[in-house]
Design a protein around this motif. Structure first.
Motif, mmCIF file in Angstrom:
data_model
loop_
_atom_site.group_PDB
_atom_site.id
_atom_site.type_symbol
_atom_site.label_atom_id
_atom_site.label_comp_id
_atom_site.label_asym_id
_atom_site.label_seq_id
_atom_site.Cartn_x
_atom_site.Cartn_y
_atom_site.Cartn_z
ATOM 1 N N GLY A 145 8.191 -7.390 3.558
ATOM 2 C CA GLY A 145 8.133 -5.965 3.253
ATOM 3 C C GLY A 145 9.085 -5.571 2.132
ATOM 4 N N GLU A 146 10.273 -6.151 2.138
ATOM 5 C CA GLU A 146 11.238 -5.857 1.068
ATOM 6 C C GLU A 146 10.710 -6.339 -0.287
ATOM 7 O OE1 GLU A 146 15.312 -6.102 3.790
ATOM 8 O OE2 GLU A 146 14.608 -7.877 2.706
ATOM 9 N N ILE A 181 0.889 -1.156 0.000
ATOM 10 C CA ILE A 181 0.000 0.000 0.000
ATOM 11 C C ILE A 181 0.930 1.208 0.000
ATOM 12 C CG2 ILE A 181 -1.778 1.335 1.175
ATOM 13 C CD1 ILE A 181 -2.921 -1.207 2.275
ATOM 14 N N CYS A 182 1.160 1.727 -1.193
ATOM 15 C CA CYS A 182 2.018 2.900 -1.364
ATOM 16 C C CYS A 182 1.178 4.128 -1.031
ATOM 17 C CB CYS A 182 2.506 2.982 -2.807
ATOM 18 S SG CYS A 182 3.466 1.559 -3.344
ATOM 19 N N TYR A 183 1.705 4.986 -0.178
ATOM 20 C CA TYR A 183 0.915 6.150 0.221
ATOM 21 C C TYR A 183 1.781 7.394 0.335
ATOM 22 C CZ TYR A 183 2.738 5.901 4.987
ATOM 23 O OH TYR A 183 3.559 5.914 6.087
ATOM 24 N N ARG A 184 1.097 8.530 0.323
ATOM 25 C CA ARG A 184 1.708 9.832 0.575
ATOM 26 C C ARG A 184 0.656 10.675 1.279
ATOM 27 N NH1 ARG A 184 1.832 12.558 -5.524
ATOM 28 N NH2 ARG A 184 -0.437 12.797 -5.715
ATOM 29 N N VAL A 185 1.103 11.779 1.871
ATOM 30 C CA VAL A 185 0.186 12.708 2.528
ATOM 31 C C VAL A 185 0.338 14.058 1.835
ATOM 32 C CG1 VAL A 185 -0.498 13.801 4.692
ATOM 33 C CG2 VAL A 185 0.381 11.450 4.707
ATOM 34 N N VAL A 186 -0.778 14.562 1.293
ATOM 35 C CA VAL A 186 -0.796 15.851 0.591
ATOM 36 C C VAL A 186 -1.858 16.718 1.243
ATOM 37 C CG1 VAL A 186 -1.200 16.994 -1.621
ATOM 38 C CG2 VAL A 186 -0.071 14.769 -1.573
ATOM 39 N N ASN A 187 -1.441 17.886 1.731
ATOM 40 C CA ASN A 187 -2.367 18.796 2.424
ATOM 41 C C ASN A 187 -3.135 18.072 3.531
ATOM 42 O OD1 ASN A 187 -1.613 20.943 0.733
ATOM 43 N ND2 ASN A 187 -3.124 20.347 -0.789
ATOM 44 N N LYS A 215 5.698 4.398 2.599
ATOM 45 C CA LYS A 215 5.576 5.849 2.468
ATOM 46 C C LYS A 215 6.447 6.266 1.283
ATOM 47 C CE LYS A 215 5.606 10.227 4.796
ATOM 48 N NZ LYS A 215 5.781 10.954 6.045
ATOM 49 N N VAL A 216 5.808 6.707 0.217
ATOM 50 C CA VAL A 216 6.508 7.013 -1.033
ATOM 51 C C VAL A 216 7.255 8.339 -0.919
ATOM 52 C CG1 VAL A 216 6.232 7.433 -3.507
ATOM 53 C CG2 VAL A 216 4.866 5.654 -2.380
ATOM 54 N N GLY A 269 10.376 4.270 -1.499
ATOM 55 C CA GLY A 269 10.096 4.857 -0.197
ATOM 56 C C GLY A 269 10.440 3.925 0.927
ATOM 57 N N LYS A 270 9.948 4.262 2.107
ATOM 58 C CA LYS A 270 10.243 3.497 3.310
ATOM 59 C C LYS A 270 9.112 2.511 3.581
ATOM 60 C CE LYS A 270 11.766 3.964 8.050
ATOM 61 N NZ LYS A 270 12.622 2.809 7.987
ATOM 62 N N VAL A 271 9.467 1.227 3.633
ATOM 63 C CA VAL A 271 8.486 0.179 3.924
ATOM 64 C C VAL A 271 8.499 -0.121 5.415
ATOM 65 C CG1 VAL A 271 10.096 -1.736 3.483
ATOM 66 C CG2 VAL A 271 7.637 -2.104 3.265
ATOM 67 N N LYS A 272 7.338 -0.396 5.959
ATOM 68 C CA LYS A 272 7.226 -0.854 7.343
ATOM 69 C C LYS A 272 7.007 -2.357 7.310
ATOM 70 C CE LYS A 272 6.114 3.132 9.878
ATOM 71 N NZ LYS A 272 5.481 3.647 11.045
ATOM 72 N N GLU A 273 7.772 -3.075 8.095
ATOM 73 C CA GLU A 273 7.634 -4.534 8.174
ATOM 74 C C GLU A 273 6.488 -4.875 9.117
ATOM 75 O OE1 GLU A 273 9.049 -7.028 6.556
ATOM 76 O OE2 GLU A 273 10.563 -5.892 5.457
ATOM 77 N N PHE A 274 5.328 -4.374 8.781
ATOM 78 C CA PHE A 274 4.129 -4.594 9.571
ATOM 79 C C PHE A 274 2.994 -4.863 8.606
ATOM 80 C CE2 PHE A 274 0.242 -3.104 11.608
ATOM 81 C CZ PHE A 274 0.311 -3.749 12.834
ATOM 82 N N CYS A 275 2.437 -6.052 8.657
ATOM 83 C CA CYS A 275 1.338 -6.407 7.758
ATOM 84 C C CYS A 275 0.078 -5.671 8.204
ATOM 85 C CB CYS A 275 1.115 -7.915 7.778
ATOM 86 S SG CYS A 275 -0.243 -8.457 6.745
ATOM 87 N N VAL A 276 -0.494 -4.863 7.293
ATOM 88 C CA VAL A 276 -1.677 -4.067 7.632
ATOM 89 C C VAL A 276 -2.979 -4.764 7.241
ATOM 90 C CG1 VAL A 276 -0.433 -1.882 7.542
ATOM 91 C CG2 VAL A 276 -1.589 -2.723 5.484
ATOM 92 N N GLY A 277 -2.861 -5.918 6.618
ATOM 93 C CA GLY A 277 -4.048 -6.675 6.235
ATOM 94 C C GLY A 277 -3.716 -7.763 5.239
ATOM 95 N N VAL A 278 -4.663 -8.661 5.072
ATOM 96 C CA VAL A 278 -4.513 -9.779 4.142
ATOM 97 C C VAL A 278 -5.806 -9.906 3.354
ATOM 98 C CG1 VAL A 278 -4.186 -12.285 3.975
ATOM 99 C CG2 VAL A 278 -2.944 -10.987 5.714
ATOM 100 N N TYR A 279 -5.688 -10.137 2.064
ATOM 101 C CA TYR A 279 -6.877 -10.378 1.247
ATOM 102 C C TYR A 279 -6.634 -11.555 0.310
ATOM 103 C CZ TYR A 279 -4.906 -8.029 -2.923
ATOM 104 O OH TYR A 279 -4.150 -7.682 -4.005
#
Length: 151
Positions: free
Chosen positions: A59-60, A23-29, A106-107, A74-84
Motif C-alpha cells: 500500500g505504501e 485506485i485514488c478516489y474522492r467522494v463529491v456530492n 482516499k485523496v 491521501g490515506k491508503v488502505k492496506e487492503f488489496c481490492v483486486g488484481v489485474y
C-alpha cells in the motif's frame, strides 16, 4: 518460518513481475470519482502503479506511485481490492508480463506540482467511465465495481 513475500518473485528475466497500483478516489456530492493518469509513452488511461520498493508495504508503494504519477496524497488502505494483468511494453523485445495488486487511496490533496506532471495528464471520472477509458479488461471490471464503502 519466514513470512511469504507480498509479490511473486520473477522467474528469470522474462518472468511475471508484480506491481502495486493505486485506485485514488474522492467522494463529491455523494458520488465516487476515481483518478486516472495517462501513460508517458502512449497516452493510454491507467491507474498509478509501479514496482515494489524496499522497506515499503504494498500500500505504501502504491501511495508513492500515486504521488509521483498523479500528485495525489491521501490515506491508503492496506487492503488489496483486486488484481489485474497486463504486458508492459508489449510491442518490444523488453515486453514483460505483469500483475498489479490495487490498493484504495482516499485523496485528501491533489498537488499542482508533482514529479511526473510534465509527462502525464490526470482526470477525475466516475468508476463506470474509468472502466470504459482503460484498456485492460480486468482493471475495467475492478473499476466498474469499485465501492470504497466496503473496504
Amino acid at each position: 518460518m519466514s513470512p511469504q513475500p507480498l509479490y511473486l518473485p520473477a522467474e528469470g528475466k522474462r518472468g511475471i513481475r508484480t506491481q502495486f497500483g493505486a485506485i485514488c478516489y474522492r467522494v463529491v456530492n455523494a458520488r465516487v470519482q476515481v483518478l486516472l493518469v495517462t501513460t508517458r509513452r502512449s497516452g493510454r488511461w491507467i491507474v498509478p502503479k509501479g514496482w515494489p520498493m524496499d522497506g515499503q508495504t504494498a500500500g505504501e508503494a502504491a501511495a508513492i506511485e500515486a504521488w509521483e504519477e498523479a500528485g495525489a496524497k491521501g490515506k491508503v488502505k492496506e487492503f488489496c481490492v483486486g488484481v489485474y494483468s497486463y504486458t508492459k511494453d508489449p510491442d518490444t523485445k523488453a515486453a514483460l508480463p505483469c500483475i498489479v495488486a490495487l490498493y484504495p487511496i482516499k485523496v485528501k490533496k491533489l498537488a499542482k506540482e508533482y514529479p511526473e506532471r510534465k509527462s502525464r495528464k490526470r482526470k477525475w471520472v466516475s468508476p463506470k467511465k474509468a472502466a470504459k477509458l482503460v484498456k485492460e479488461p480486468e482493471l475495467a471490471a475492478i473499476l466498474k465495481r469499485f465501492n470504497p464503502k466496503i473496504y
